[in-house]
Write an enzyme that holds these catalytic residues in place. Structure first.
Site, PDB file in Angstrom:
ATOM      1  N   GLY A 192       0.942  -1.142  -0.060  1.00  0.00           N
ATOM      2  CA  GLY A 192       0.154   0.034   0.013  1.00  0.00           C
ATOM      3  C   GLY A 192       0.652   1.353   0.009  1.00  0.00           C
ATOM      4  N   CYS A 193       0.290   2.316  -0.263  1.00  0.00           N
ATOM      5  CA  CYS A 193       0.955   3.514  -0.652  1.00  0.00           C
ATOM      6  C   CYS A 193       1.406   4.094   0.926  1.00  0.00           C
ATOM      7  CB  CYS A 193       0.090   4.693  -1.107  1.00  0.00           C
ATOM      8  SG  CYS A 193      -1.485   4.904  -0.696  1.00  0.00           S
ATOM      9  N   LEU A 194       0.462   4.281   1.782  1.00  0.00           N
ATOM     10  CA  LEU A 194       0.658   4.685   3.026  1.00  0.00           C
ATOM     11  C   LEU A 194       1.792   3.646   3.823  1.00  0.00           C
ATOM     12  CD1 LEU A 194      -3.036   5.635   3.867  1.00  0.00           C
ATOM     13  CD2 LEU A 194      -1.016   7.284   3.821  1.00  0.00           C
TER      14      LEU A 194
END
Lengths: 353, 353, 353, 353
Positions: free
Chosen positions: A158-160
């Site tokens: 995921g990006c976060l």
């Protein structure tokens, strides 16, 4: 064909658009199929108008496996939503295996190793075949380089998570010296493109422009990935408090993490440890002042800085959620698996201003 | 009750929210009913969280006419969508007449005098009762003050129309001296709140942030209002070419109009004519340099400037689409009809920065 | 050395930063000297932090002509301010001539052919040597391709000019059929980076964020370039009314031009004429709906659309002021002169969102 | 005169502009002198164009004490820079005392009680007269209401401090039960107007638009105010780690604070404690979801929320740096001192969108 044959599932979303954008500059790939059930027959630039002039391709209903078979290597990227990917993968698994194809999944369906954790965090995950799950490697390129190089199935982070894990890995793996508990406040800020293309009230322009707020406070699902990647999937020692916030920008993630070490350190010492930890990582830049979103947007870089005062420490990281936080890292993983230079097609700077 | 009793239809939209926001500071009103079929029983601030603490009111299903009857005067504002208002009005018309209530419509349903024009431009208009239509006054406060003061039914002008009409009225009514044709390019730029609260792909934050584009090029429906207000409903002499564009801001309209006069003039002369034309209009400020959106956002002002070079003329106007372009002008009209000072509840400056 | 040797004057400004950013992806160049009198000895990324990791170079006080001499070809880009360039050029002219170097000037010092016009519009121009001026070609790549290919001195066009000229050239050169006067309202909107790096009150973030206003109304200096490029340097037949406005974005220019033809036409007809006019121009994309800034930002594209209604016409163009409006077009010109593919180093899409 | 006579020092800055903006709606004041040495004789709206039409006043060189003497009460607001205020105050102190005037200082010169701390943190503070310093009350309205009501000299809190203190006060004063150490990561985000009107490279529009970064990491001067207000000026028990960041907005502060309690609690419990703590504070709204900047911008509200998970706690607060973080709180303090309703002139909602 010597090039790598590429198929993309979920072709109209931001993830697919970003893969296609980056592939324009990748010298070793050929796009074979861009699948979208909703847009069959329409040209790529109907959904991605910025790609006007770059691809002479229409969306199709299915991957053209026959054509893929003509390539020495082929990679299937899935940019389908969480909960859908696993099912779609099961359908095409036989063809994948026949082709010896690589499968890189941008969704969260295979990110969490522990079935129990995946079920608890992502109840929408439909396919829970543990054997299939075990074939997936969590594709945080900098931390799992060797595993990735020999993988066929990648669960792209995921990006976060990517921003948080890269910020904290040296602390956890190099600096923290024992099994004592450590509390880490992770304050994450993200641009709005992370929510995808579907219009929603909370991502309406009038609602977000000039606004700022937190969301999913202490209950965002990326926290599980972060803990898993830091070696503590059940959060026994690492007590993260993860709060994402919405920036009034389209792209970009900025993480500031707050922690107290059991001993005093200095900014110089920590910068040194971080530089060494990431010395073989072309996309991690350790910077002396704060990272700036405008230095990473549109790129695969994650800029990181760290400051100490006594035993207090603040680590900051910045990246583009659609590049290093999604499509860029996916291509970085493809490069690693296919034996290409890690930076192929990804070595470009941000616009800056 | 001495105050003016207020009911609002279409209570959850931006228009209603803006009426309620302004009414906080209006000393002469009491809000009786805020109607929303979709949110009955929820508090006002569920839809308008910025009003948290200001109203102790829930959305209701119907106007409380009994309570309205206790006020000396009462005003019903309709913030319903185009095509719906006329039907709703028909239903409550008997009660309105019994109460001698004032009806101020924020939609486009009654803006165009000519039935044929209304039908052509707004095919969704359901109620085409010409008698009812005739009772409506087009509520451009500065141009129709007398008619408004004696009206019971107001068709409140569109936001882009208001900015364009105020920019051009002195040209058409004071400067242009004959029936010769005049070509006017009207370049309008608007913030995204004009599209309302419902999420749409073109108003998705990621799509509009940092973006700029035109839309409905030479086919925006406000052009008909502009021509009508300038006295030429069929565009026989005034040849407008009207193009709206989307600014990456929430609020604000900026119009730049380009025209060539049959004679030479000077900036000073034109500024003087404009100042005189609007000398009794507290909400029109003639400014020497360009208007700036940040001087009008949140206010009922329309700032106008004009520059000449030989016989070339550029007029610029700026206003807040939700205030002077909608709810503010509606309240200005209410003030005029109710015999209050025109500026009551509206005399506040912009934040500036 | 087979590559093209590059020197850049005015190395710390946005123009130089953009040249350096694009050159990262240009396979045929080597950066020899980046000159900045104010930053000698500092690394490139001190001024351009987004280039961190891409150049191992420091700013220098003077061009290293000895090293340039080792290249088969060499190009000097000047990103110095107006009024300074001509003087600097005179100083290095002998070395340039010895090296047979190409000189591409991003300033306005040599853009206007007529000395009288240059003097009137840019009184700060110090060097007015007509012979030197005559050696310059106005570098609007699409319109002057042949002249550029054989030039040694390029006066690179202004950003607002490029967007306006590309929008209007087909009208003037293909559609307008006689010497009758034509009035054209040119409404230009630009991001704030066009003002350069030096902080100024009108470009302070708090002043411009969420704001919009016009400036230099009917007196912007790019109007002279536009007229010259359209073949009418004294504006005898083409009566432009040019007004630039400031968008609250960093990059991007959007021009909407309003004009009336002496005959009726149709959108389809005009789109066809435009498509043909630009058929050999890889960086001009004729689009059916409005151009969108987010499809051109960061790229060398100019997207153009045109709409007709009767004899009314609106043309719209969009480009990135720092790329097609400055550094990108400069490199496009370098490619043309050096016999490279026009798109070399420039063929990349926008981020889109 | 029954009204309160007002003089403002430092009249051209954002602080003075904001005082003047709010005073438009304050029924009990009359502006007597707006002092600006640099703009004497120019009208107020030359510096504050959004106030065009609201004040018929010019900037003056000195406070008109004779006129002030005609008012029953008078208040002098100083919006001068840090380090200058104390000197200016010394000059006018005799007149202040003669008039029994109230002095409200927006700078940091008198915020820190301990001379040693002030000297260490603000070495530019010129006037260090301890007796004068002792007469100042730290004007955090919600926490020091009684002291403020009887004060003549107010040191108005910093903007980041106000947001942080209001977020943390209930934790420190109501929940934390002993003298054990507590680590608090304070992640503050602020709009760019906090830096004032003077153009600076880091506040250039092109630099900040769409950007985000931290600054003064673990060394921002507001941390000392926060500790002092929480009762621990030397940070012996409360171990704050304070990091401000720059949002790409003009206004607004959002603070997220991370801490671990020695016991488990629940969101409901904490919301309840916060609601009680602030029950008599009209400008603090405890909200259940995240605060949103767009609900507080332009207002004197501070919206606060709090979430618990086990013993982990996150507190969030949002306010407008120029209102509750500066001019609004100053006027709130004036209201308290002058015996007016605390909300006079300040009771207005945000624009929302």
């Amino acid at each position: 064909v010597k090039k790598i044959g590429i198929a993309i599932l979920g072709g109209t979303g931001y993830g697919a658009g970003e893969l296609l954008r980056i592939f324009v500059q990748h010298p070793q790939v050929e796009i074979v199929s861009v699948v979208s059930s909703s847009s069959v027959g329409k040209c790529i630039s109907s959904a991605h108008p910025h790609l006007n002039g770059f691809y002479n391709l229409d969306f199709v209903a299915k991957i053209d496996f026959e054509r893929l078979a003509q390539f020495e290597k082929c990679v299937i990227f899935s940019a389908l939503p969480h909960g859908v990917t696993a099912e779609e993968l099961t359908k095409i698994l036989p063809q994948l295996e026949e082709l010896n194809a690589i499968f890189i999944d941008l969704s969260a369906d295979f990110r969490l190793k522990e079935l129990a954790v995946q079920k608890a965090i992502y109840p929408e995950t439909k396919e829970l075949n543990p054997e299939l799950r075990n074939r997936f490697v969590f594709g945080l390129s900098e931390l799992e380089k060797e595993k990735i190089q020999s993988a066929k199935f990648i669960a792209n982070p995921g990006c976060l998570s990517t921003a948080s894990i890269l910020a904290l890995a040296p602390i956890v793996f190099e600096i923290k010296q024992d099994d004592s508990e450590i509390a880490i406040g992770i304050d994450a800020k993200t641009g709005t493109s992370g929510a995808g293309r579907t219009p929603q009230p909370n991502f309406h322009h009038a609602k977000r422009s000039g606004n700022f707020s937190a969301y999913k406070i202490l209950e965002h699902r990326h926290e599980a990935e972060i803990l898993q990647a830091l070696g503590d999937p059940y959060g026994e020692f690492i007590k993260t408090a993860f709060v994402p916030h919405l920036l009034p920008t389209t792209r970009g993630i900025f993480v500031s993490a707050y922690l107290t070490l059991p001993f005093e350190s200095s900014t110089a010492q920590l910068l040194d440890i971080y530089s060494k930890f990431y010395q073989d990582c072309p996309f991690v830049r350790i910077v002396e002042n704060s990272p700036e979103l405008q230095n990473v947007i549109g790129t695969n870089f994650c800029d990181i800085s760290i400051v100490a005062r006594g035993n207090q420490v603040v680590v900051m990281s910045a990246l583009d959620n659609l590049v290093k936080g999604m499509a860029g890292q996916a291509i970085q993983n493809m490069n690693l698996i296919c034996g290409l230079e890690e930076t192929t097609g990804l070595w470009s700077p941000a616009l800056g201003i």
